[in-house]
Write a protein that holds these residues in place. Structure first.
Motif, PDB file in Angstrom:
ATOM      1  N   ASN A  29      -7.714   6.480  -9.258  1.00 21.88           N
ATOM      2  CA  ASN A  29      -7.021   6.249  -8.001  1.00 21.88           C
ATOM      3  C   ASN A  29      -8.040   6.044  -6.887  1.00 21.88           C
ATOM      4  N   ALA A  30      -7.686   5.243  -5.891  1.00 19.00           N
ATOM      5  CA  ALA A  30      -8.601   5.004  -4.777  1.00 19.00           C
ATOM      6  C   ALA A  30      -8.901   6.302  -4.037  1.00 19.00           C
ATOM      7  N   GLU A  31      -7.904   7.161  -3.910  1.00 18.24           N
ATOM      8  CA  GLU A  31      -8.084   8.453  -3.260  1.00 18.24           C
ATOM      9  C   GLU A  31      -8.196   9.529  -4.334  1.00 18.24           C
ATOM     10  N   GLY A  41      -1.985   1.717  -7.973  1.00 18.39           N
ATOM     11  CA  GLY A  41      -1.980   0.722  -6.907  1.00 18.39           C
ATOM     12  C   GLY A  41      -0.997   1.028  -5.794  1.00 18.39           C
ATOM     13  N   TRP A  42      -0.158   2.049  -6.000  1.00 15.58           N
ATOM     14  CA  TRP A  42       0.814   2.392  -4.977  1.00 15.58           C
ATOM     15  C   TRP A  42       0.118   3.018  -3.765  1.00 15.58           C
ATOM     16  N   LYS A  43       0.675   2.812  -2.613  1.00 14.13           N
ATOM     17  CA  LYS A  43       0.176   3.476  -1.408  1.00 14.13           C
ATOM     18  C   LYS A  43       1.053   4.693  -1.151  1.00 14.13           C
ATOM     19  N   ALA A  44       0.832   5.715  -1.971  1.00 10.45           N
ATOM     20  CA  ALA A  44       1.635   6.933  -1.914  1.00 10.45           C
ATOM     21  C   ALA A  44       0.701   8.132  -1.969  1.00 10.45           C
ATOM     22  N   PRO A  45       1.140   9.305  -1.516  1.00 13.92           N
ATOM     23  CA  PRO A  45       0.310  10.511  -1.614  1.00 13.92           C
ATOM     24  C   PRO A  45      -0.071  10.816  -3.057  1.00 13.92           C
ATOM     25  N   ILE A  46      -1.197  11.480  -3.224  1.00 14.51           N
ATOM     26  CA  ILE A  46      -1.692  11.814  -4.556  1.00 14.51           C
ATOM     27  C   ILE A  46      -0.647  12.587  -5.350  1.00 14.51           C
ATOM     28  N   LEU A  47      -0.013  13.566  -4.730  1.00 10.67           N
ATOM     29  CA  LEU A  47       0.949  14.384  -5.453  1.00 10.67           C
ATOM     30  C   LEU A  47       2.111  13.554  -5.971  1.00 10.67           C
ATOM     31  N   VAL A  48       2.571  12.602  -5.184  1.00 13.58           N
ATOM     32  CA  VAL A  48       3.682  11.744  -5.610  1.00 13.58           C
ATOM     33  C   VAL A  48       3.263  10.905  -6.803  1.00 13.58           C
TER      34      VAL A  48
END
Length: 398
Positions: free
Chosen positions: A49-51, A352-359
């Motif tokens: 993941n990017a983050e 690739g989603w722009k969502a929080p890590i936990l999600v």
């Protein structure tokens, strides 16, 4: 080397089907563990993941300290029963079929997927899966990393390292039982004094300290896993050791937690220096941290097995829920073989989603669990051929 034959072994030890539930728990937990590596700052997982976050490292440390050692120890216990029924030759044949066949089949079919998706994560890489396969299978024999004797630029056994090691240990055990000296009886004396069982952690600690740890093998040395496997074979089925585990599980848990509380920070500090590798460095701090790690791992296993070894609840008919145990026992190896390629494939589309890590993490875990269990239940366990390819025993006629 033979199975223990002391007075307490004159009768066959009780089969412990509840351990199948523990094995299944570990394998299901691996879905959570491998999904977390997608977000881990330190690990070079197939899909990243990017983050990322460092929290996963500390959570993983609480799992790897006992999870894979537990699988090897339970496998050793099962090997005792199998060896007793079949003898060394029959045991070796059974292990080759139960472990060797799924190892070869999975390596030939699904193991290239994670490596290909690792490459596909680079936008400049456009090679198709079929075009990638010949590169994955371009291997050469190299005995320097025994028992992983095949090497290639892209080839790997991936998470099937567990199957490779377990098959190797099983064949070595069969040879030792067939041609080796009788088993030693003296370790049983360690079960008498309170806490004496924890001394068995010293050989594990020495292996970890001076042979080093291997990050790709869940943070353990492959030869430490051999000790866990042999402990399962020789000791867990011994009534005196079972009684000692039930007696000492609380002090073992306390000692294990204390060792982790000191060892994990020491491990982190040992790795903070530029170019340092706490897994293999021979500095006093790294050796000390690995020693505590090995001791803690054994203490945690004593605590877990001792706490879990209680009278089993009975079903309405007065018998244990055998169907549940049978289902879990049969599912463990196929679920293990299937889970990581599925986790990587799901993560490839989710990161690739722009969502929080936990999600993102919860989505990967949920979808991966559903797919892994679904593939097993619908595609693996339904036919004789697929059961054979995944190392499953045929159902026993009633």
């Amino acid at each position: 080397m033979t199975a223990p034959t002391g007075p307490s072994q004159q009768a066959a030890p009780e089969r412990r089907p509840e351990l199948d539930a523990m094995r299944a728990l570990v394998v299901v937990g691996l879905v959570f563990f491998h999904a977390s590596l997608v977000f881990d700052t330190r690990d070079d997982y197939y899909v990243k993941n990017a983050e990322t976050t460092q929290i996963t490292f500390f959570i993983a440390a609480l799992c790897v300290i006992w999870a894979m050692p537990l699988l090897f120890l339970i496998a050793g216990l099962g090997s005792w029963h199998s060896m007793r029924r079949r003898g060394p030759g029959g045991f070796a044949v059974e292990r080759l079929l139960r472990l060797g066949v799924p190892l070869v089949f999975a390596t030939a079919t699904i193991m290239p997927v994670p490596q290909w998706l690792r490459l596909r994560a680079d936008p400049a890489y456009h090679e198709s899966y079929l075009a990638f396969l010949p590169k994955f299978y371009a291997v050469r024999v190299d005995l320097s990393n025994f028992p992983f004797v095949l090497r290639g630029t892209y080839f790997e056994t991936g998470h099937l390292w567990f199957v490779v090691l377990l098959l190797t240990f099983s064949l070595l055990l069969a040879a030792a039982v067939r041609w080796g000296p009788p088993a030693l009886e003296w370790p049983a004396a360690l079960s008498r004094p309170r806490g004496g069982l924890l001394v068995l952690g010293l050989p594990i600690a020495l292996v970890c300290a001076f042979a080093g740890l291997e990050e790709s093998f869940s943070g353990w040395s492959r030869w430490a896993f051999l000790l866990f496997f042999l402990y399962g074979y020789f000791f867990v089925s011994e009534p005196r050791f079972r009684a000692a585990m039930r007696r000492d599980w609380v002090p073992a848990a306390v000692v294990g937690v204390a060792l982790m509380a000191v060892g994990v920070p020491g491990f982190v500090i040992a790795g903070d220096a530029p170019g340092a590798d706490p897994f293999t460095d021979m500095t006093p701090l790294a050796i000390g941290a690995r020693t505590l790690y090995g001791l803690a791992g054994w203490c945690w296993l004593v605590a877990i097995l001792g706490a879990r070894d209680r009278p089993r609840p009975l079903s309405a008919s007065g018998k244990p829920p055998r169907r549940v145990y049978a289902y879990l026992s049969s599912a463990v190896l196929p679920l293990y073989v299937l889970h990581q390629p599925i986790v990587v494939a799901v993560a490839y589309f989710v990161v690739g989603w722009k969502a929080p890590i936990l999600v993102e993490y919860l989505v990967i875990v949920t979808i991966s669990l559903v797919l892994t269990v679904g593939v097993y239940d619908l595609l693996v366990r339904r036919t004789r051929v697929t059961r054979f390819l995944f190392g499953m025993r045929e159902p026993t006629a009633r």
